[in-house]
Design a protein around this motif. Structure first.
Motif, PDB file in Angstrom:
ATOM      1  N   THR A  93       9.687   5.036   8.288  1.00  0.00           N
ATOM      2  CA  THR A  93       9.112   4.064   7.361  1.00  0.00           C
ATOM      3  C   THR A  93       7.623   4.354   7.230  1.00  0.00           C
ATOM      4  O   THR A  93       6.979   4.762   8.204  1.00  0.00           O
ATOM      5  CB  THR A  93       9.322   2.612   7.845  1.00  0.00           C
ATOM      6  N   ARG A  99       2.095   1.872   2.886  1.00  0.00           N
ATOM      7  CA  ARG A  99       2.839   0.784   2.240  1.00  0.00           C
ATOM      8  C   ARG A  99       1.983   0.175   1.133  1.00  0.00           C
ATOM      9  O   ARG A  99       2.485  -0.173   0.057  1.00  0.00           O
ATOM     10  CB  ARG A  99       3.227  -0.292   3.271  1.00  0.00           C
ATOM     11  N   LEU A 124       9.039  -4.497   2.878  1.00  0.00           N
ATOM     12  CA  LEU A 124       8.201  -3.629   3.721  1.00  0.00           C
ATOM     13  C   LEU A 124       6.764  -4.128   3.828  1.00  0.00           C
ATOM     14  O   LEU A 124       6.077  -3.841   4.808  1.00  0.00           O
ATOM     15  CB  LEU A 124       8.178  -2.205   3.151  1.00  0.00           C
TER      16      LEU A 124
END
Ligand code: THU
Length: 136
Positions: A93, A99, A124
């Motif tokens: 991730t 992000r 997320l």
């Protein structure tokens, strides 16, 4: 995508190719990021480390550079692969900073493949700060 077919195998191949080009002599952790835009354009990037460790570019940074170098657009599907020194490859991730990058350039409903399944950017990065917060 048509026929509800998400392009995960295509993105995995692109991310694997990208990570093979990584410059990661310090962490020895190669990363490849890949995405498909809403227009169907495939983009990818690898991490590029630096002797001044904090200046390292994550794979997502390089990928967003390619997004804009190719004319811009919005991200519909995204995944990221990491490779340990022993060669093992796995989905990772994105880090917190990335992000934020992905949030900015996401298309509505963008899907992110993770080792626990497909997630949205809102999952997320909940309560994200974004363009709306500065009235863009
Ligand atoms: N890295 C990425 O490229 N993307 C991420 O989302 C997580 C971390 C890189 C940065 C550094 O070169 C290496 O992985 C180890 O942290």
């Amino acid at each position: 995508m048509e026929n509800n077919t998400a392009p995960w195998s295509q993105l995995e191949a692109a991310a694997a190719a990208a990570l093979s080009k990584a410059y990661a002599p310090y962490s020895k952790f190669r990363v490849g990021a890949a995405a498909l835009t809403t227009e169907g354009r495939l983009i990818s990037g690898c991490n590029i480390e630096n002797a001044a460790y904090g200046v390292t570019l994550c794979a997502e940074c390089a990928m967003v550079g390619e997004l804009f170098a190719g004319g811009g657009g919005k991200l519909q599907y995204f995944l990221c692969l990491g490779q340990l020194e022993d060669g093992a490859v796995a989905l990772i991730t994105p880090c917190g900073r990335c992000r934020q990058l992905l949030f900015e350039h996401r298309a509505p409903g963008m899907e992110v493949q993770t080792d626990t399944g497909v997630l949205s950017m809102e999952q997320l990065l909940p309560y994200a700060f974004g363009p709306n917060d500065i009235s863009l």
